[in-house]
Design a protein around this motif. Sequence first.
Motif, PDB file in Angstrom:
ATOM      1  N   ARG A  57     -70.488 -13.056   3.067  1.00 44.19           N
ATOM      2  CA  ARG A  57     -70.583 -11.740   3.708  1.00 44.19           C
ATOM      3  C   ARG A  57     -69.637 -11.572   4.884  1.00 44.19           C
ATOM      4  O   ARG A  57     -69.308 -10.463   5.247  1.00 44.19           O
ATOM      5  CB  ARG A  57     -72.015 -11.456   4.119  1.00 44.19           C
ATOM      6  N   HIS A  58     -69.173 -12.663   5.492  1.00 46.91           N
ATOM      7  CA  HIS A  58     -68.238 -12.558   6.615  1.00 46.91           C
ATOM      8  C   HIS A  58     -66.784 -12.510   6.166  1.00 46.91           C
ATOM      9  O   HIS A  58     -65.905 -12.230   6.959  1.00 46.91           O
ATOM     10  CB  HIS A  58     -68.418 -13.741   7.574  1.00 46.91           C
ATOM     11  N   HIS A  59     -66.535 -12.763   4.906  1.00 38.92           N
ATOM     12  CA  HIS A  59     -65.170 -12.767   4.382  1.00 38.92           C
ATOM     13  C   HIS A  59     -64.719 -11.324   4.178  1.00 38.92           C
ATOM     14  O   HIS A  59     -65.354 -10.559   3.461  1.00 38.92           O
ATOM     15  CB  HIS A  59     -65.119 -13.519   3.058  1.00 38.92           C
ATOM     16  N   VAL A  60     -63.627 -10.957   4.813  1.00 38.79           N
ATOM     17  CA  VAL A  60     -63.101  -9.602   4.701  1.00 38.79           C
ATOM     18  C   VAL A  60     -61.888  -9.633   3.781  1.00 38.79           C
ATOM     19  O   VAL A  60     -60.932 -10.366   4.027  1.00 38.79           O
ATOM     20  CB  VAL A  60     -62.705  -9.048   6.086  1.00 38.79           C
ATOM     21  N   LEU A  61     -61.939  -8.828   2.737  1.00 43.35           N
ATOM     22  CA  LEU A  61     -60.797  -8.740   1.835  1.00 43.35           C
ATOM     23  C   LEU A  61     -59.718  -7.885   2.477  1.00 43.35           C
ATOM     24  O   LEU A  61     -59.999  -6.808   3.011  1.00 43.35           O
ATOM     25  CB  LEU A  61     -61.218  -8.118   0.502  1.00 43.35           C
ATOM     26  N   GLU A  62     -58.502  -8.355   2.437  1.00 48.74           N
ATOM     27  CA  GLU A  62     -57.392  -7.608   3.001  1.00 48.74           C
ATOM     28  C   GLU A  62     -56.672  -6.874   1.890  1.00 48.74           C
ATOM     29  O   GLU A  62     -56.336  -7.456   0.865  1.00 48.74           O
ATOM     30  CB  GLU A  62     -56.445  -8.553   3.724  1.00 48.74           C
ATOM     31  N   PHE A  63     -56.433  -5.608   2.120  1.00 52.05           N
ATOM     32  CA  PHE A  63     -55.747  -4.789   1.137  1.00 52.05           C
ATOM     33  C   PHE A  63     -54.256  -4.824   1.402  1.00 52.05           C
ATOM     34  O   PHE A  63     -53.802  -4.569   2.512  1.00 52.05           O
ATOM     35  CB  PHE A  63     -56.258  -3.354   1.206  1.00 52.05           C
ATOM     36  N   ASN A  64     -53.489  -5.159   0.374  1.00 54.09           N
ATOM     37  CA  ASN A  64     -52.040  -5.181   0.470  1.00 54.09           C
ATOM     38  C   ASN A  64     -51.512  -3.981  -0.314  1.00 54.09           C
ATOM     39  O   ASN A  64     -51.468  -4.009  -1.543  1.00 54.09           O
ATOM     40  CB  ASN A  64     -51.489  -6.484  -0.099  1.00 54.09           C
ATOM     41  N   PRO A  65     -51.122  -2.913   0.368  1.00 54.93           N
ATOM     42  CA  PRO A  65     -50.681  -1.720  -0.354  1.00 54.93           C
ATOM     43  C   PRO A  65     -49.405  -1.940  -1.159  1.00 54.93           C
ATOM     44  O   PRO A  65     -49.162  -1.276  -2.146  1.00 54.93           O
ATOM     45  CB  PRO A  65     -50.458  -0.687   0.746  1.00 54.93           C
ATOM     46  N   LYS A  66     -48.582  -2.898  -0.724  1.00 58.10           N
ATOM     47  CA  LYS A  66     -47.337  -3.175  -1.443  1.00 58.10           C
ATOM     48  C   LYS A  66     -47.641  -3.820  -2.791  1.00 58.10           C
ATOM     49  O   LYS A  66     -47.091  -3.422  -3.807  1.00 58.10           O
ATOM     50  CB  LYS A  66     -46.463  -4.095  -0.578  1.00 58.10           C
ATOM     51  N   GLY A  67     -48.513  -4.810  -2.783  1.00 57.45           N
ATOM     52  CA  GLY A  67     -48.890  -5.472  -4.023  1.00 57.45           C
ATOM     53  C   GLY A  67     -47.708  -6.106  -4.734  1.00 57.45           C
ATOM     54  O   GLY A  67     -46.674  -6.390  -4.138  1.00 57.45           O
ATOM     55  N   LYS A  68     -47.869  -6.296  -6.002  1.00 57.28           N
ATOM     56  CA  LYS A  68     -46.772  -6.843  -6.793  1.00 57.28           C
ATOM     57  C   LYS A  68     -45.811  -5.719  -7.150  1.00 57.28           C
ATOM     58  O   LYS A  68     -46.219  -4.610  -7.450  1.00 57.28           O
ATOM     59  CB  LYS A  68     -47.318  -7.466  -8.071  1.00 57.28           C
ATOM     60  N   GLU A  69     -44.554  -6.045  -7.143  1.00 62.65           N
ATOM     61  CA  GLU A  69     -43.572  -5.038  -7.512  1.00 62.65           C
ATOM     62  C   GLU A  69     -43.514  -4.938  -9.027  1.00 62.65           C
ATOM     63  O   GLU A  69     -43.636  -5.937  -9.736  1.00 62.65           O
ATOM     64  CB  GLU A  69     -42.206  -5.419  -6.944  1.00 62.65           C
ATOM     65  N   PRO A  70     -43.316  -3.731  -9.546  1.00 58.71           N
ATOM     66  CA  PRO A  70     -43.236  -3.582 -10.998  1.00 58.71           C
ATOM     67  C   PRO A  70     -41.983  -4.247 -11.552  1.00 58.71           C
ATOM     68  O   PRO A  70     -40.979  -4.392 -10.858  1.00 58.71           O
ATOM     69  CB  PRO A  70     -43.183  -2.074 -11.202  1.00 58.71           C
ATOM     70  N   HIS A  71     -42.064  -4.659 -12.775  1.00 62.78           N
ATOM     71  CA  HIS A  71     -40.949  -5.375 -13.384  1.00 62.78           C
ATOM     72  C   HIS A  71     -39.802  -4.451 -13.792  1.00 62.78           C
ATOM     73  O   HIS A  71     -38.688  -4.886 -13.949  1.00 62.78           O
ATOM     74  CB  HIS A  71     -41.429  -6.155 -14.607  1.00 62.78           C
ATOM     75  N   TRP A  72     -40.092  -3.164 -13.982  1.00 61.71           N
ATOM     76  CA  TRP A  72     -39.027  -2.277 -14.420  1.00 61.71           C
ATOM     77  C   TRP A  72     -38.080  -1.959 -13.257  1.00 61.71           C
ATOM     78  O   TRP A  72     -38.454  -1.927 -12.110  1.00 61.71           O
ATOM     79  CB  TRP A  72     -39.579  -1.002 -15.032  1.00 61.71           C
ATOM     80  N   GLY A  73     -36.844  -1.759 -13.595  1.00 65.37           N
ATOM     81  CA  GLY A  73     -35.837  -1.424 -12.605  1.00 65.37           C
ATOM     82  C   GLY A  73     -35.150  -2.611 -11.978  1.00 65.37           C
ATOM     83  O   GLY A  73     -34.192  -2.451 -11.250  1.00 65.37           O
ATOM     84  N   ARG A  74     -35.606  -3.814 -12.250  1.00 67.30           N
ATOM     85  CA  ARG A  74     -34.981  -4.991 -11.651  1.00 67.30           C
ATOM     86  C   ARG A  74     -33.885  -5.554 -12.516  1.00 67.30           C
ATOM     87  O   ARG A  74     -32.920  -6.092 -12.020  1.00 67.30           O
ATOM     88  CB  ARG A  74     -36.021  -6.074 -11.397  1.00 67.30           C
ATOM     89  N   ARG A  75     -34.051  -5.454 -13.815  1.00 63.55           N
ATOM     90  CA  ARG A  75     -33.076  -6.048 -14.729  1.00 63.55           C
ATOM     91  C   ARG A  75     -32.431  -4.959 -15.573  1.00 63.55           C
ATOM     92  O   ARG A  75     -33.063  -3.955 -15.896  1.00 63.55           O
ATOM     93  CB  ARG A  75     -33.770  -7.032 -15.667  1.00 63.55           C
ATOM     94  N   LYS A  76     -31.220  -5.215 -15.941  1.00 65.32           N
ATOM     95  CA  LYS A  76     -30.511  -4.316 -16.850  1.00 65.32           C
ATOM     96  C   LYS A  76     -30.525  -4.943 -18.231  1.00 65.32           C
ATOM     97  O   LYS A  76     -30.434  -6.167 -18.373  1.00 65.32           O
ATOM     98  CB  LYS A  76     -29.069  -4.104 -16.404  1.00 65.32           C
ATOM     99  N   LEU A  77     -30.610  -4.107 -19.225  1.00 66.57           N
ATOM    100  CA  LEU A  77     -30.513  -4.599 -20.582  1.00 66.57           C
ATOM    101  C   LEU A  77     -29.073  -4.998 -20.877  1.00 66.57           C
ATOM    102  O   LEU A  77     -28.116  -4.490 -20.270  1.00 66.57           O
ATOM    103  CB  LEU A  77     -30.956  -3.537 -21.569  1.00 66.57           C
ATOM    104  N   LYS A  78     -28.916  -5.887 -21.822  1.00 68.45           N
ATOM    105  CA  LYS A  78     -27.584  -6.367 -22.150  1.00 68.45           C
ATOM    106  C   LYS A  78     -26.708  -5.233 -22.662  1.00 68.45           C
ATOM    107  O   LYS A  78     -25.509  -5.157 -22.360  1.00 68.45           O
ATOM    108  CB  LYS A  78     -27.677  -7.456 -23.203  1.00 68.45           C
ATOM    109  N   ARG A  79     -27.313  -4.291 -23.363  1.00 70.42           N
ATOM    110  CA  ARG A  79     -26.526  -3.168 -23.902  1.00 70.42           C
ATOM    111  C   ARG A  79     -26.043  -2.217 -22.820  1.00 70.42           C
ATOM    112  O   ARG A  79     -25.080  -1.464 -23.011  1.00 70.42           O
ATOM    113  CB  ARG A  79     -27.358  -2.400 -24.927  1.00 70.42           C
ATOM    114  N   ASP A  80     -26.718  -2.214 -21.647  1.00 73.04           N
ATOM    115  CA  ASP A  80     -26.346  -1.302 -20.575  1.00 73.04           C
ATOM    116  C   ASP A  80     -25.310  -1.914 -19.615  1.00 73.04           C
ATOM    117  O   ASP A  80     -24.861  -1.229 -18.698  1.00 73.04           O
ATOM    118  CB  ASP A  80     -27.577  -0.898 -19.770  1.00 73.04           C
ATOM    119  N   GLN A  81     -24.897  -3.156 -19.807  1.00 69.60           N
ATOM    120  CA  GLN A  81     -23.963  -3.790 -18.887  1.00 69.60           C
ATOM    121  C   GLN A  81     -22.543  -3.399 -19.144  1.00 69.60           C
ATOM    122  O   GLN A  81     -22.041  -3.146 -20.128  1.00 69.60           O
ATOM    123  CB  GLN A  81     -24.106  -5.302 -18.948  1.00 69.60           C
TER     124      GLN A  81
END
Length: 81
Positions: A57-81
């Motif tokens: 009951r004394h443990h407080v959960l901390e909310f991380n609004p950033k969280g995990k970053e989505p996987h899309w947008g980080r890599r380019k497909l081979k056809r788009d290079q």
Amino acid sequence: MTWLATLLDAGEYIATLPKKEHAVPEWQAAMEALILVTESGGPTMFARIEVMRAMNRHHVLEFNPKGKEPHWGRRKLKRDQ
């Protein structure tokens, strides 16, 4: 850290708590759930949930609004290079 393996362990742990700690609503709910399980033969998961809730009951959960970053947008497909 306390290891509670059985309902008896949980009941004995609650019985050894100081009076001030014993009167906390979370522990009261845990005791009620233990009594219901032992007397009525109800699901033991309810007692486990209540005991865990009281112990943490004394443990407080901390909310991380950033969280995990989505996987899309980080890599380019081979056809788009």
